[in-house]
Motif scaffolding. Structure first.
Motif: not given
Length: 95
Positions: A1-7, A10-11, A13-21, A36-41
């Motif tokens: 998830m961190c790689k997705y955020r760095m690249s 994901i923004d 807000n999405m990072y925070h929501n996914m992190y909490m999940k 789940s990340i792809h479906n959300t996007k």
């Protein structure tokens, strides 16, 4: 998830929501998380396109309504000259 955020895939807000999940043990493994990340996007882009279409329809209808009122005002400003002539022609045609 961190790689997705760095690249920037994901923004924050999405990072925070996914992190909490993830911390809440919602996802069984990393594959389910990525899915789940792809479906959300995809859902987010679909909502954006629908909103854009709705906004375009709204502006189109507003412009149409303004043209309609302008035509109506133009007819009223022109005066009642044409209307009785058309009624007289229609009445003569029916008799």
């Amino acid at each position: 998830m961190c790689k997705y955020r760095m690249s920037k895939k994901i923004d924050k807000n999405m990072y925070h929501n996914m992190y909490m999940k993830v911390k809440g043990n919602v996802f069984k493994n990393k594959h389910v998380l990525m899915e789940s990340i792809h479906n959300t996007k995809v859902e987010k882009t679909r909502e954006k396109t629908l909103l854009d279409q709705f906004e375009a329809r709204r502006t189109k209808n507003k412009a149409s309504r303004e043209r309609k009122f302008a035509r109506r005002e133009e007819r009223l400003a022109k005066g009642p000259g044409e209307r009785p002539v058309q009624l007289a022609v229609a009445a003569a045609a029916t008799t």
